[in-house]
Design a protein around this motif. Structure first.
Motif, PDB file in Angstrom:
ATOM      1  N   THR A   1       7.512  -1.111   5.572  1.00  0.00           N
ATOM      2  CA  THR A   1       7.303   0.334   5.705  1.00  0.00           C
ATOM      3  C   THR A   1       7.715   1.024   4.413  1.00  0.00           C
ATOM      4  O   THR A   1       8.816   0.791   3.902  1.00  0.00           O
ATOM      5  CB  THR A   1       8.139   0.916   6.861  1.00  0.00           C
ATOM      6  N   VAL A   2       6.841   1.886   3.888  1.00  0.00           N
ATOM      7  CA  VAL A   2       7.157   2.656   2.693  1.00  0.00           C
ATOM      8  C   VAL A   2       7.911   3.924   3.080  1.00  0.00           C
ATOM      9  O   VAL A   2       7.540   4.609   4.038  1.00  0.00           O
ATOM     10  CB  VAL A   2       5.876   3.022   1.923  1.00  0.00           C
ATOM     11  N   ILE A   3       8.986   4.221   2.362  1.00  0.00           N
ATOM     12  CA  ILE A   3       9.745   5.465   2.537  1.00  0.00           C
ATOM     13  C   ILE A   3       9.517   6.297   1.283  1.00  0.00           C
ATOM     14  O   ILE A   3      10.016   5.971   0.200  1.00  0.00           O
ATOM     15  CB  ILE A   3      11.248   5.182   2.731  1.00  0.00           C
ATOM     16  N   LYS A   4       8.747   7.355   1.408  1.00  0.00           N
ATOM     17  CA  LYS A   4       8.350   8.145   0.248  1.00  0.00           C
ATOM     18  C   LYS A   4       9.541   8.931  -0.319  1.00  0.00           C
ATOM     19  O   LYS A   4      10.313   9.546   0.423  1.00  0.00           O
ATOM     20  CB  LYS A   4       7.236   9.121   0.621  1.00  0.00           C
ATOM     21  N   GLY A   5       9.678   8.850  -1.641  1.00  0.00           N
ATOM     22  CA  GLY A   5      10.620   9.699  -2.354  1.00  0.00           C
ATOM     23  C   GLY A   5      12.088   9.397  -2.151  1.00  0.00           C
ATOM     24  O   GLY A   5      12.936  10.210  -2.539  1.00  0.00           O
TER      25      GLY A   5
ATOM     26  N   ASP B   1      13.965   7.142  -3.661  1.00  0.00           N
ATOM     27  CA  ASP B   1      14.474   7.063  -5.029  1.00  0.00           C
ATOM     28  C   ASP B   1      15.891   6.514  -5.100  1.00  0.00           C
ATOM     29  O   ASP B   1      16.825   7.180  -5.562  1.00  0.00           O
ATOM     30  CB  ASP B   1      14.401   8.440  -5.700  1.00  0.00           C
ATOM     31  N   ILE B   2      16.063   5.275  -4.634  1.00  0.00           N
ATOM     32  CA  ILE B   2      17.359   4.600  -4.712  1.00  0.00           C
ATOM     33  C   ILE B   2      17.372   3.644  -5.897  1.00  0.00           C
ATOM     34  O   ILE B   2      16.333   3.170  -6.353  1.00  0.00           O
ATOM     35  CB  ILE B   2      17.681   3.846  -3.404  1.00  0.00           C
ATOM     36  N   ASP B   3      18.560   3.343  -6.387  1.00  0.00           N
ATOM     37  CA  ASP B   3      18.707   2.472  -7.543  1.00  0.00           C
ATOM     38  C   ASP B   3      18.816   1.011  -7.140  1.00  0.00           C
ATOM     39  O   ASP B   3      18.438   0.115  -7.895  1.00  0.00           O
ATOM     40  CB  ASP B   3      19.944   2.889  -8.340  1.00  0.00           C
ATOM     41  N   GLY B   4      19.361   0.749  -5.947  1.00  0.00           N
ATOM     42  CA  GLY B   4      19.551  -0.616  -5.468  1.00  0.00           C
ATOM     43  C   GLY B   4      19.371  -0.679  -3.970  1.00  0.00           C
ATOM     44  O   GLY B   4      19.109   0.332  -3.310  1.00  0.00           O
TER      45      GLY B   4
ATOM     46  N   CYS C   1      14.610  -1.420  -0.042  1.00  0.00           N
ATOM     47  CA  CYS C   1      14.575  -1.832  -1.444  1.00  0.00           C
ATOM     48  C   CYS C   1      13.986  -0.737  -2.329  1.00  0.00           C
ATOM     49  O   CYS C   1      13.040  -0.053  -1.926  1.00  0.00           O
ATOM     50  CB  CYS C   1      13.714  -3.087  -1.597  1.00  0.00           C
ATOM     51  N   PRO C   2      14.499  -0.573  -3.544  1.00  0.00           N
ATOM     52  CA  PRO C   2      13.949   0.423  -4.462  1.00  0.00           C
ATOM     53  C   PRO C   2      12.572   0.022  -4.955  1.00  0.00           C
ATOM     54  O   PRO C   2      12.255  -1.172  -5.056  1.00  0.00           O
ATOM     55  CB  PRO C   2      14.959   0.431  -5.612  1.00  0.00           C
ATOM     56  N   VAL C   3      11.731   0.997  -5.277  1.00  0.00           N
ATOM     57  CA  VAL C   3      10.425   0.735  -5.888  1.00  0.00           C
ATOM     58  C   VAL C   3      10.497   1.174  -7.346  1.00  0.00           C
ATOM     59  O   VAL C   3      10.629   2.363  -7.639  1.00  0.00           O
ATOM     60  CB  VAL C   3       9.297   1.474  -5.152  1.00  0.00           C
ATOM     61  N   LYS C   4      10.430   0.207  -8.253  1.00  0.00           N
ATOM     62  CA  LYS C   4      10.540   0.496  -9.686  1.00  0.00           C
ATOM     63  C   LYS C   4       9.273   0.158 -10.461  1.00  0.00           C
ATOM     64  O   LYS C   4       9.209   0.375 -11.673  1.00  0.00           O
ATOM     65  CB  LYS C   4      11.755  -0.236 -10.274  1.00  0.00           C
ATOM     66  N   ILE C   5       8.266  -0.408  -9.762  1.00  0.00           N
ATOM     67  CA  ILE C   5       6.909  -0.500 -10.310  1.00  0.00           C
ATOM     68  C   ILE C   5       5.955  -0.075  -9.198  1.00  0.00           C
ATOM     69  O   ILE C   5       6.261  -0.231  -8.013  1.00  0.00           O
ATOM     70  CB  ILE C   5       6.546  -1.922 -10.805  1.00  0.00           C
ATOM     71  N   ASP C   6       4.805   0.471  -9.547  1.00  0.00           N
ATOM     72  CA  ASP C   6       3.832   0.857  -8.528  1.00  0.00           C
ATOM     73  C   ASP C   6       3.419  -0.370  -7.724  1.00  0.00           C
ATOM     74  O   ASP C   6       3.104  -1.429  -8.289  1.00  0.00           O
ATOM     75  CB  ASP C   6       2.606   1.504  -9.163  1.00  0.00           C
ATOM     76  N   GLY C   7       3.431  -0.220  -6.405  1.00  0.00           N
ATOM     77  CA  GLY C   7       3.142  -1.325  -5.510  1.00  0.00           C
ATOM     78  C   GLY C   7       4.385  -2.037  -5.014  1.00  0.00           C
ATOM     79  O   GLY C   7       4.332  -2.800  -4.052  1.00  0.00           O
TER      80      GLY C   7
ATOM     81  N   GLU D   1       0.838  -1.202   0.000  1.00  0.00           N
ATOM     82  CA  GLU D   1       0.000   0.000   0.000  1.00  0.00           C
ATOM     83  C   GLU D   1       0.874   1.253   0.000  1.00  0.00           C
ATOM     84  O   GLU D   1       1.876   1.331   0.721  1.00  0.00           O
ATOM     85  CB  GLU D   1      -0.883  -0.015   1.246  1.00  0.00           C
ATOM     86  N   ASN D   2       0.537   2.222  -0.825  1.00  0.00           N
ATOM     87  CA  ASN D   2       1.187   3.542  -0.892  1.00  0.00           C
ATOM     88  C   ASN D   2       2.540   3.535  -1.608  1.00  0.00           C
ATOM     89  O   ASN D   2       3.141   4.604  -1.763  1.00  0.00           O
ATOM     90  CB  ASN D   2       1.396   4.164   0.497  1.00  0.00           C
ATOM     91  N   ALA D   3       3.032   2.378  -2.024  1.00  0.00           N
ATOM     92  CA  ALA D   3       4.346   2.335  -2.673  1.00  0.00           C
ATOM     93  C   ALA D   3       4.226   2.722  -4.137  1.00  0.00           C
ATOM     94  O   ALA D   3       3.506   2.079  -4.900  1.00  0.00           O
ATOM     95  CB  ALA D   3       4.960   0.949  -2.547  1.00  0.00           C
ATOM     96  N   GLU D   4       4.942   3.775  -4.533  1.00  0.00           N
ATOM     97  CA  GLU D   4       4.928   4.264  -5.898  1.00  0.00           C
ATOM     98  C   GLU D   4       6.356   4.329  -6.425  1.00  0.00           C
ATOM     99  O   GLU D   4       7.319   4.382  -5.651  1.00  0.00           O
ATOM    100  CB  GLU D   4       4.294   5.653  -5.958  1.00  0.00           C
ATOM    101  N   VAL D   5       6.473   4.349  -7.748  1.00  0.00           N
ATOM    102  CA  VAL D   5       7.798   4.431  -8.367  1.00  0.00           C
ATOM    103  C   VAL D   5       8.536   5.650  -7.812  1.00  0.00           C
ATOM    104  O   VAL D   5       7.992   6.751  -7.753  1.00  0.00           O
ATOM    105  CB  VAL D   5       7.672   4.526  -9.899  1.00  0.00           C
ATOM    106  N   GLY D   6       9.777   5.437  -7.387  1.00  0.00           N
ATOM    107  CA  GLY D   6      10.561   6.502  -6.775  1.00  0.00           C
ATOM    108  C   GLY D   6      10.581   6.450  -5.256  1.00  0.00           C
ATOM    109  O   GLY D   6      11.364   7.153  -4.622  1.00  0.00           O
ATOM    110  N   ASP D   7       9.726   5.605  -4.671  1.00  0.00           N
ATOM    111  CA  ASP D   7       9.773   5.387  -3.228  1.00  0.00           C
ATOM    112  C   ASP D   7      10.744   4.257  -2.924  1.00  0.00           C
ATOM    113  O   ASP D   7      11.429   3.732  -3.810  1.00  0.00           O
ATOM    114  CB  ASP D   7       8.379   5.017  -2.691  1.00  0.00           C
ATOM    115  N   ALA D   8      10.795   3.855  -1.664  1.00  0.00           N
ATOM    116  CA  ALA D   8      11.535   2.674  -1.247  1.00  0.00           C
ATOM    117  C   ALA D   8      10.692   1.933  -0.216  1.00  0.00           C
ATOM    118  O   ALA D   8       9.768   2.502   0.375  1.00  0.00           O
ATOM    119  CB  ALA D   8      12.895   3.041  -0.670  1.00  0.00           C
ATOM    120  N   ILE D   9      11.000   0.670  -0.005  1.00  0.00           N
ATOM    121  CA  ILE D   9      10.293  -0.159   0.975  1.00  0.00           C
ATOM    122  C   ILE D   9      11.311  -0.741   1.930  1.00  0.00           C
ATOM    123  O   ILE D   9      12.270  -1.399   1.500  1.00  0.00           O
ATOM    124  CB  ILE D   9       9.501  -1.289   0.288  1.00  0.00           C
ATOM    125  N   ALA D  10      11.095  -0.495   3.225  1.00  0.00           N
ATOM    126  CA  ALA D  10      11.954  -1.069   4.265  1.00  0.00           C
ATOM    127  C   ALA D  10      11.343  -2.375   4.738  1.00  0.00           C
ATOM    128  O   ALA D  10      10.173  -2.418   5.152  1.00  0.00           O
ATOM    129  CB  ALA D  10      12.114  -0.101   5.426  1.00  0.00           C
TER     130      ALA D  10
END
Length: 435
Positions: free
Chosen positions: A307-311, A313-316, A268-274, A66-75
Protein backbone atom coordinates in the motif's frame (compact mmCIF):
# COMPACT_ATOMS: atom_id res chain seq x y z
CA UNK A 1 14.50 1.26 -15.87
CA UNK A 2 11.55 1.05 -18.23
CA UNK A 3 7.90 1.16 -17.18
CA UNK A 4 6.19 -2.24 -17.01
CA UNK A 5 2.65 -3.58 -16.98
CA UNK A 6 0.96 -3.22 -13.59
CA UNK A 7 0.09 -6.57 -12.00
CA UNK A 8 -2.28 -7.15 -9.10
CA UNK A 9 -0.22 -10.14 -8.02
CA UNK A 10 3.49 -10.21 -8.84
CA UNK A 11 5.78 -13.21 -8.32
CA UNK A 12 9.50 -12.38 -8.26
CA UNK A 13 12.08 -15.07 -9.02
CA UNK A 14 15.17 -13.13 -10.12
CA UNK A 15 17.91 -11.79 -7.87
CA UNK A 16 20.79 -9.35 -7.92
CA UNK A 17 24.48 -10.14 -7.42
CA UNK A 18 24.59 -8.32 -4.12
CA UNK A 19 23.67 -4.76 -5.09
CA UNK A 20 20.70 -2.43 -4.60
CA UNK A 21 20.20 0.84 -6.44
CA UNK A 22 18.40 2.57 -9.30
CA UNK A 23 20.61 0.86 -11.92
CA UNK A 24 19.27 -2.60 -11.10
CA UNK A 25 16.77 -4.14 -13.54
CA UNK A 26 13.13 -4.02 -12.40
CA UNK A 27 11.46 -7.31 -11.49
CA UNK A 28 8.07 -5.89 -12.53
CA UNK A 29 5.37 -3.50 -11.37
CA UNK A 30 2.81 -4.32 -8.70
CA UNK A 31 -0.44 -2.44 -8.19
CA UNK A 32 -0.94 -0.11 -5.26
CA UNK A 33 -3.02 -2.45 -3.09
CA UNK A 34 -1.55 -5.52 -4.80
CA UNK A 35 0.41 -8.53 -3.58
CA UNK A 36 4.06 -9.56 -3.94
CA UNK A 37 5.18 -13.18 -3.70
CA UNK A 38 8.84 -14.19 -3.44
CA UNK A 39 10.96 -17.31 -3.01
CA UNK A 40 14.33 -16.01 -1.94
CA UNK A 41 17.67 -17.80 -1.46
CA UNK A 42 19.67 -17.50 1.74
CA UNK A 43 21.68 -14.35 2.26
CA UNK A 44 24.83 -13.78 4.30
CA UNK A 45 26.85 -16.97 4.25
CA UNK A 46 26.02 -18.23 0.74
CA UNK A 47 26.83 -14.94 -1.04
CA UNK A 48 29.72 -14.33 1.36
CA UNK A 49 31.55 -17.47 0.16
CA UNK A 50 30.66 -16.90 -3.52
CA UNK A 51 33.29 -14.50 -4.91
CA UNK A 52 31.17 -13.29 -7.86
CA UNK A 53 28.93 -11.34 -5.47
CA UNK A 54 29.38 -7.58 -4.93
CA UNK A 55 27.55 -7.61 -1.59
CA UNK A 56 26.84 -9.97 1.27
CA UNK A 57 23.26 -10.89 0.30
CA UNK A 58 21.24 -12.24 -2.62
CA UNK A 59 18.02 -10.20 -2.74
CA UNK A 60 15.27 -9.86 -5.33
CA UNK A 61 15.44 -7.44 -8.19
CA UNK A 62 13.58 -4.22 -7.26
CA UNK A 63 9.80 -4.09 -7.63
CA UNK A 64 8.11 -0.97 -8.91
CA UNK A 65 4.95 -0.04 -6.98
CA UNK A 66 2.19 1.78 -8.83
CA UNK A 67 1.70 5.41 -7.68
CA UNK A 68 4.83 5.43 -5.49
CA UNK A 69 6.78 8.67 -5.88
CA UNK A 70 9.73 10.19 -4.06
CA UNK A 71 8.47 11.50 -0.72
CA UNK A 72 5.82 8.80 -0.32
CA UNK A 73 6.08 5.63 1.74
CA UNK A 74 5.14 2.00 1.07
CA UNK A 75 3.48 -0.20 3.68
CA UNK A 76 4.37 -3.89 3.39
CA UNK A 77 1.97 -6.15 5.30
CA UNK A 78 3.66 -9.52 5.77
CA UNK A 79 0.97 -12.13 5.16
CA UNK A 80 3.14 -15.23 5.32
CA UNK A 81 6.71 -16.48 5.70
CA UNK A 82 7.53 -20.14 5.03
CA UNK A 83 11.00 -21.66 5.28
CA UNK A 84 11.80 -24.07 2.44
CA UNK A 85 15.32 -25.11 3.49
CA UNK A 86 15.58 -28.20 5.68
CA UNK A 87 18.95 -27.20 7.15
CA UNK A 88 21.62 -24.51 7.19
CA UNK A 89 25.09 -23.76 8.53
CA UNK A 90 26.12 -20.62 10.38
CA UNK A 91 28.36 -19.22 13.08
CA UNK A 92 30.90 -16.46 13.62
CA UNK A 93 33.14 -15.57 10.69
CA UNK A 94 36.84 -15.57 9.95
CA UNK A 95 38.17 -13.47 7.05
CA UNK A 96 40.69 -15.03 4.64
CA UNK A 97 43.79 -12.93 4.03
CA UNK A 98 44.34 -11.89 0.43
CA UNK A 99 40.82 -12.76 -0.78
CA UNK A 100 39.52 -9.16 -0.77
CA UNK A 101 40.58 -5.52 -0.94
CA UNK A 102 38.96 -3.05 1.47
CA UNK A 103 35.90 -5.09 2.35
CA UNK A 104 35.53 -8.91 2.45
CA UNK A 105 31.79 -8.62 1.66
CA UNK A 106 32.27 -6.44 -1.42
CA UNK A 107 35.55 -6.33 -3.33
CA UNK A 108 36.45 -10.00 -3.68
CA UNK A 109 39.54 -11.21 -5.49
CA UNK A 110 41.32 -14.50 -5.93
CA UNK A 111 44.21 -14.57 -3.44
CA UNK A 112 46.33 -16.54 -5.94
CA UNK A 113 45.80 -15.02 -9.42
CA UNK A 114 44.27 -11.69 -8.34
CA UNK A 115 41.14 -11.94 -10.53
CA UNK A 116 38.46 -9.56 -9.27
CA UNK A 117 35.09 -11.18 -8.44
CA UNK A 118 36.25 -14.42 -10.04
CA UNK A 119 33.81 -16.98 -11.31
CA UNK A 120 34.01 -20.03 -9.11
CA UNK A 121 33.18 -23.72 -8.95
CA UNK A 122 32.77 -26.31 -6.25
CA UNK A 123 35.16 -29.21 -5.73
CA UNK A 124 34.22 -31.46 -2.84
CA UNK A 125 33.13 -30.09 0.56
CA UNK A 126 34.71 -28.14 3.39
CA UNK A 127 36.18 -24.66 3.59
CA UNK A 128 38.54 -25.32 0.66
CA UNK A 129 35.71 -26.28 -1.72
CA UNK A 130 35.14 -22.91 -3.47
CA UNK A 131 37.68 -22.72 -6.31
CA UNK A 132 38.62 -19.85 -8.64
CA UNK A 133 37.62 -20.86 -12.18
CA UNK A 134 40.77 -19.14 -13.51
CA UNK A 135 43.47 -20.81 -11.42
CA UNK A 136 41.84 -23.38 -9.13
CA UNK A 137 42.82 -21.71 -5.83
CA UNK A 138 40.45 -21.35 -2.90
CA UNK A 139 38.73 -18.04 -3.74
CA UNK A 140 36.28 -17.60 -0.85
CA UNK A 141 36.70 -14.59 1.44
CA UNK A 142 35.36 -16.28 4.57
CA UNK A 143 35.61 -19.28 6.82
CA UNK A 144 34.18 -20.09 10.24
CA UNK A 145 35.80 -18.97 13.47
CA UNK A 146 33.13 -21.08 15.20
CA UNK A 147 30.47 -22.81 13.11
CA UNK A 148 27.59 -25.23 13.38
CA UNK A 149 25.02 -26.96 11.16
CA UNK A 150 21.32 -27.00 12.03
CA UNK A 151 18.66 -29.43 10.77
CA UNK A 152 14.98 -28.42 10.99
CA UNK A 153 11.89 -30.44 11.80
CA UNK A 154 9.20 -30.80 9.12
CA UNK A 155 7.04 -28.03 10.64
CA UNK A 156 10.06 -25.69 11.00
CA UNK A 157 9.36 -25.18 14.71
CA UNK A 158 12.73 -26.36 16.09
CA UNK A 159 16.25 -26.84 14.84
CA UNK A 160 18.92 -29.21 16.13
CA UNK A 161 22.67 -28.80 15.67
CA UNK A 162 24.19 -31.95 14.18
CA UNK A 163 27.52 -33.72 14.60
CA UNK A 164 30.26 -34.22 12.02
CA UNK A 165 28.51 -37.12 10.30
CA UNK A 166 25.24 -35.18 9.99
CA UNK A 167 27.00 -32.08 8.68
CA UNK A 168 28.88 -34.19 6.13
CA UNK A 169 25.65 -35.85 4.91
CA UNK A 170 23.96 -32.48 4.43
CA UNK A 171 27.03 -31.02 2.70
CA UNK A 172 26.83 -33.75 0.08
CA UNK A 173 23.28 -32.67 -0.87
CA UNK A 174 23.70 -29.00 -0.06
CA UNK A 175 21.72 -27.46 -2.96
CA UNK A 176 18.74 -29.71 -2.28
CA UNK A 177 18.82 -29.27 1.51
CA UNK A 178 18.99 -25.50 1.23
CA UNK A 179 16.24 -25.50 -1.45
CA UNK A 180 18.05 -22.92 -3.55
CA UNK A 181 15.64 -21.24 -6.01
CA UNK A 182 16.30 -21.95 -9.69
CA UNK A 183 17.84 -18.54 -10.42
CA UNK A 184 20.03 -18.32 -7.34
CA UNK A 185 23.76 -17.93 -8.07
CA UNK A 186 25.29 -18.60 -4.65
CA UNK A 187 27.17 -21.61 -3.33
CA UNK A 188 25.29 -23.14 -0.37
CA UNK A 189 27.00 -22.71 2.98
CA UNK A 190 26.16 -26.30 3.97
CA UNK A 191 29.19 -27.22 1.81
CA UNK A 192 31.45 -26.01 4.64
CA UNK A 193 30.03 -28.71 6.99
CA UNK A 194 30.80 -27.07 10.37
CA UNK A 195 29.77 -29.25 13.31
CA UNK A 196 30.50 -27.51 16.60
CA UNK A 197 28.04 -27.57 19.59
CA UNK A 198 26.11 -30.68 18.36
CA UNK A 199 22.87 -31.66 20.09
CA UNK A 200 21.73 -28.09 20.81
CA UNK A 201 17.99 -27.54 20.25
CA UNK A 202 16.70 -24.11 19.23
CA UNK A 203 13.28 -22.51 18.78
CA UNK A 204 12.54 -21.38 15.22
CA UNK A 205 10.55 -18.28 14.28
CA UNK A 206 11.35 -17.05 10.76
CA UNK A 207 11.66 -13.42 9.74
CA UNK A 208 13.16 -11.33 6.93
CA UNK A 209 16.46 -9.60 7.61
CA UNK A 210 16.76 -7.38 4.52
CA UNK A 211 13.53 -5.97 3.12
CA UNK A 212 12.69 -2.45 2.07
CA UNK A 213 13.05 0.02 -0.74
CA UNK A 214 15.81 0.99 -3.16
CA UNK A 215 18.23 3.79 -2.21
CA UNK A 216 18.94 6.52 -4.81
CA UNK A 217 22.57 5.40 -5.06
CA UNK A 218 23.89 1.93 -5.84
CA UNK A 219 25.37 0.21 -2.79
CA UNK A 220 26.00 -3.37 -1.66
CA UNK A 221 22.73 -4.81 -0.33
CA UNK A 222 24.28 -5.94 2.96
CA UNK A 223 25.52 -2.37 3.55
CA UNK A 224 22.14 -0.64 3.21
CA UNK A 225 22.17 0.38 6.88
CA UNK A 226 23.99 2.87 9.06
CA UNK A 227 26.26 0.32 10.73
CA UNK A 228 27.45 -1.93 7.89
CA UNK A 229 27.40 1.14 5.65
CA UNK A 230 30.30 2.59 7.64
CA UNK A 231 32.60 0.23 5.72
CA UNK A 232 31.74 2.13 2.51
CA UNK A 233 33.01 5.48 3.80
CA UNK A 234 36.44 6.10 2.29
CA UNK A 235 36.58 2.69 0.57
CA UNK A 236 38.54 2.46 -2.70
CA UNK A 237 36.15 0.08 -4.49
CA UNK A 238 33.36 1.17 -6.85
CA UNK A 239 30.80 1.65 -4.05
CA UNK A 240 32.94 3.72 -1.71
CA UNK A 241 31.27 6.80 -0.24
CA UNK A 242 32.95 10.09 0.67
CA UNK A 243 31.31 10.70 4.05
CA UNK A 244 28.42 10.13 6.44
CA UNK A 245 26.21 12.53 4.48
CA UNK A 246 26.43 10.27 1.43
CA UNK A 247 25.51 7.25 3.57
CA UNK A 248 22.42 9.13 4.76
CA UNK A 249 20.84 8.30 1.37
CA UNK A 250 20.44 4.68 2.52
CA UNK A 251 16.97 3.22 3.15
CA UNK A 252 17.92 0.85 6.01
CA UNK A 253 16.53 -2.26 4.35
CA UNK A 254 19.15 -4.41 6.11
CA UNK A 255 17.71 -4.35 9.64
CA UNK A 256 17.98 -7.93 10.95
CA UNK A 257 15.08 -7.11 13.29
CA UNK A 258 13.47 -10.40 14.28
CA UNK A 259 10.05 -8.75 14.67
CA UNK A 260 9.87 -8.26 10.87
CA UNK A 261 7.91 -11.48 10.62
CA UNK A 262 4.53 -12.80 9.58
CA UNK A 263 1.78 -10.45 10.76
CA UNK A 264 3.95 -7.33 11.01
CA UNK A 265 3.60 -4.17 8.91
CA UNK A 266 6.79 -2.49 7.67
CA UNK A 267 6.52 1.09 6.37
CA UNK A 268 9.40 1.98 4.04
CA UNK A 269 10.60 5.33 2.63
CA UNK A 270 10.35 5.99 -1.12
CA UNK A 271 13.59 7.55 -2.37
CA UNK A 272 13.26 6.68 -6.07
CA UNK A 273 10.09 6.80 -8.17
CA UNK A 274 8.40 3.42 -7.98
CA UNK A 275 9.93 2.64 -4.60
CA UNK A 276 11.93 -0.38 -5.72
CA UNK A 277 10.82 -2.86 -3.05
CA UNK A 278 13.27 -5.73 -2.61
CA UNK A 279 13.24 -8.82 -0.39
CA UNK A 280 15.90 -11.20 0.94
CA UNK A 281 17.93 -12.52 3.87
CA UNK A 282 15.29 -14.77 5.43
CA UNK A 283 16.35 -16.26 8.77
CA UNK A 284 14.91 -19.30 10.55
CA UNK A 285 15.56 -17.65 13.92
CA UNK A 286 17.70 -15.08 15.71
CA UNK A 287 18.08 -13.63 19.18
CA UNK A 288 18.02 -9.85 19.61
CA UNK A 289 21.30 -8.31 18.47
CA UNK A 290 22.39 -11.10 16.10
CA UNK A 291 25.42 -11.48 18.35
CA UNK A 292 27.47 -13.64 15.95
CA UNK A 293 26.74 -11.09 13.18
CA UNK A 294 25.13 -14.04 11.34
CA UNK A 295 22.30 -16.46 12.02
CA UNK A 296 20.32 -19.28 10.39
CA UNK A 297 20.09 -18.15 6.74
CA UNK A 298 17.45 -20.02 4.75
CA UNK A 299 15.52 -20.11 1.52
CA UNK A 300 11.86 -19.30 1.93
CA UNK A 301 8.61 -18.03 0.47
CA UNK A 302 6.99 -14.79 1.56
CA UNK A 303 3.85 -12.88 0.62
CA UNK A 304 3.25 -9.16 1.15
CA UNK A 305 0.34 -6.80 0.58
CA UNK A 306 1.54 -3.42 -0.72
CA UNK A 307 0.00 0.00 0.00
CA UNK A 308 1.33 3.44 -0.96
CA UNK A 309 1.09 6.19 1.68
CA UNK A 310 1.21 9.51 -0.14
CA UNK A 311 3.43 12.27 1.21
CA UNK A 312 4.58 10.52 4.41
CA UNK A 313 8.19 11.49 3.59
CA UNK A 314 10.09 9.39 6.14
CA UNK A 315 13.86 8.94 6.18
CA UNK A 316 13.89 5.32 7.38
CA UNK A 317 11.57 2.41 8.17
CA UNK A 318 8.70 2.33 10.63
CA UNK A 319 7.53 -0.97 12.07
CA UNK A 320 4.16 -2.09 13.42
CA UNK A 321 5.14 -5.45 14.93
CA UNK A 322 2.84 -8.14 16.19
CA UNK A 323 1.40 -7.08 19.53
CA UNK A 324 3.21 -9.91 21.33
CA UNK A 325 6.54 -8.51 20.06
CA UNK A 326 5.99 -5.09 21.66
CA UNK A 327 7.59 -4.35 25.03
CA UNK A 328 5.08 -4.66 27.86
CA UNK A 329 4.69 -0.93 28.48
CA UNK A 330 4.37 -0.28 24.75
CA UNK A 331 1.34 -2.52 24.23
CA UNK A 332 -2.15 -1.12 23.57
CA UNK A 333 -4.25 -0.51 26.67
CA UNK A 334 -6.97 -2.94 27.67
CA UNK A 335 -10.53 -1.72 28.26
CA UNK A 336 -9.93 -2.07 32.01
CA UNK A 337 -6.74 0.01 31.85
CA UNK A 338 -8.47 2.74 29.85
CA UNK A 339 -11.29 2.88 32.41
CA UNK A 340 -8.80 3.21 35.25
CA UNK A 341 -7.11 5.99 33.28
CA UNK A 342 -10.44 7.84 32.98
CA UNK A 343 -10.97 7.49 36.73
CA UNK A 344 -7.56 8.99 37.41
CA UNK A 345 -8.32 11.82 34.97
CA UNK A 346 -11.52 12.63 36.83
CA UNK A 347 -9.76 12.48 40.19
CA UNK A 348 -6.97 14.84 39.14
CA UNK A 349 -8.98 17.13 36.83
CA UNK A 350 -7.17 16.04 33.67
CA UNK A 351 -9.25 17.00 30.65
CA UNK A 352 -8.87 13.76 28.76
CA UNK A 353 -6.86 10.54 28.39
CA UNK A 354 -4.99 10.86 25.11
CA UNK A 355 -5.66 8.23 22.46
CA UNK A 356 -2.38 6.54 21.52
CA UNK A 357 -1.13 3.69 19.37
CA UNK A 358 2.08 1.60 19.23
CA UNK A 359 4.79 2.62 16.81
CA UNK A 360 8.39 1.56 16.29
CA UNK A 361 10.91 3.83 14.57
CA UNK A 362 13.99 2.08 13.17
CA UNK A 363 17.33 3.80 13.61
CA UNK A 364 20.81 2.82 12.45
CA UNK A 365 24.33 4.11 12.91
CA UNK A 366 27.93 3.20 13.60
CA UNK A 367 27.11 2.16 17.19
CA UNK A 368 24.00 1.39 19.21
CA UNK A 369 24.13 4.90 20.68
CA UNK A 370 24.41 6.42 17.20
CA UNK A 371 21.50 4.27 16.01
CA UNK A 372 19.38 5.38 18.96
CA UNK A 373 20.18 9.02 18.26
CA UNK A 374 19.17 8.43 14.64
CA UNK A 375 15.86 6.93 15.82
CA UNK A 376 15.27 9.91 18.15
CA UNK A 377 15.78 12.28 15.23
CA UNK A 378 13.53 10.30 12.91
CA UNK A 379 10.79 10.00 15.53
CA UNK A 380 10.94 13.71 16.33
CA UNK A 381 10.65 14.66 12.67
CA UNK A 382 7.80 12.22 12.06
CA UNK A 383 5.75 13.24 15.08
CA UNK A 384 6.77 16.91 15.39
CA UNK A 385 8.30 16.39 18.83
CA UNK A 386 11.42 17.65 20.54
CA UNK A 387 14.03 15.07 21.42
CA UNK A 388 13.08 15.59 25.05
CA UNK A 389 9.49 14.62 24.37
CA UNK A 390 10.56 11.60 22.31
CA UNK A 391 12.83 10.41 25.11
CA UNK A 392 10.10 10.96 27.70
CA UNK A 393 7.40 9.11 25.78
CA UNK A 394 9.74 6.20 24.96
CA UNK A 395 10.80 5.93 28.60
CA UNK A 396 7.23 6.02 29.94
CA UNK A 397 5.42 4.09 27.20
CA UNK A 398 8.04 2.16 25.19
CA UNK A 399 11.77 1.61 25.06
CA UNK A 400 14.64 0.76 22.73
CA UNK A 401 15.49 -2.73 21.49
CA UNK A 402 18.56 -3.95 19.63
CA UNK A 403 17.94 -5.34 16.16
CA UNK A 404 21.60 -5.93 15.33
CA UNK A 405 24.95 -5.09 16.83
CA UNK A 406 26.71 -2.82 16.26
CA UNK A 407 24.00 -0.35 15.22
CA UNK A 408 20.33 -1.09 14.41
CA UNK A 409 17.54 -0.39 16.91
CA UNK A 410 13.76 -0.25 17.24
CA UNK A 411 12.52 2.74 19.24
CA UNK A 412 9.04 2.02 20.63
CA UNK A 413 6.48 4.48 21.91
CA UNK A 414 2.75 4.78 22.33
CA UNK A 415 2.34 7.70 19.95
CA UNK A 416 -0.54 10.22 20.08
CA UNK A 417 -3.15 9.20 17.53
CA UNK A 418 -3.71 12.83 16.55
CA UNK A 419 -0.08 12.98 15.36
CA UNK A 420 -0.50 9.68 13.51
CA UNK A 421 -3.68 11.04 11.90
CA UNK A 422 -1.75 14.07 10.66
CA UNK A 423 0.86 11.79 9.07
CA UNK A 424 -1.70 9.48 7.46
CA UNK A 425 -0.83 6.26 9.29
CA UNK A 426 -3.44 6.20 12.07
CA UNK A 427 -5.69 3.78 10.19
CA UNK A 428 -2.81 1.33 9.73
CA UNK A 429 -2.06 1.46 13.45
CA UNK A 430 -5.71 1.00 14.39
CA UNK A 431 -6.09 -1.96 12.06
CA UNK A 432 -2.86 -3.61 13.22
CA UNK A 433 -3.80 -3.39 16.92
CA UNK A 434 -7.60 -3.52 16.67
CA UNK A 435 -7.94 -0.11 18.33
Amino acid sequence: MAQQEVQQELTVDRFTLGLVGPEQEWAGTVADGGTIETHTPPACWGPMITPEFRGGHEVTRPIRVENAEVGDAIALTINSIDVTSIATSTGSMRERDGAFGDDPFVDHKCPNCGTKWPESLVEGTGEEAIKCAECGANASSFGFEYGYTVAFDDERTVGLTVDEAGADELANRADEAMALPENSRQHPILLYRPSEMPGTLGHLRPFIGNVGTTPPIEIPDSHNAGDFGQFLIGADHDWGLPDEDALARRTDGHMDINAVREGAVLICPVKIDGGGVYVGDMHANQGDGELSLHTTDVSGRAEFDVTVIKGLDIDGPLLLPNEEDLPYIGKPYSAQERERGRQLAAEYDVDDVAEVGPLQVVGSGATINDATDNAFERAGTLLDMTEGEVRARCTFTGGVEIGRLPGVVQLTMLAPMERLEERGIADLVREQYDL
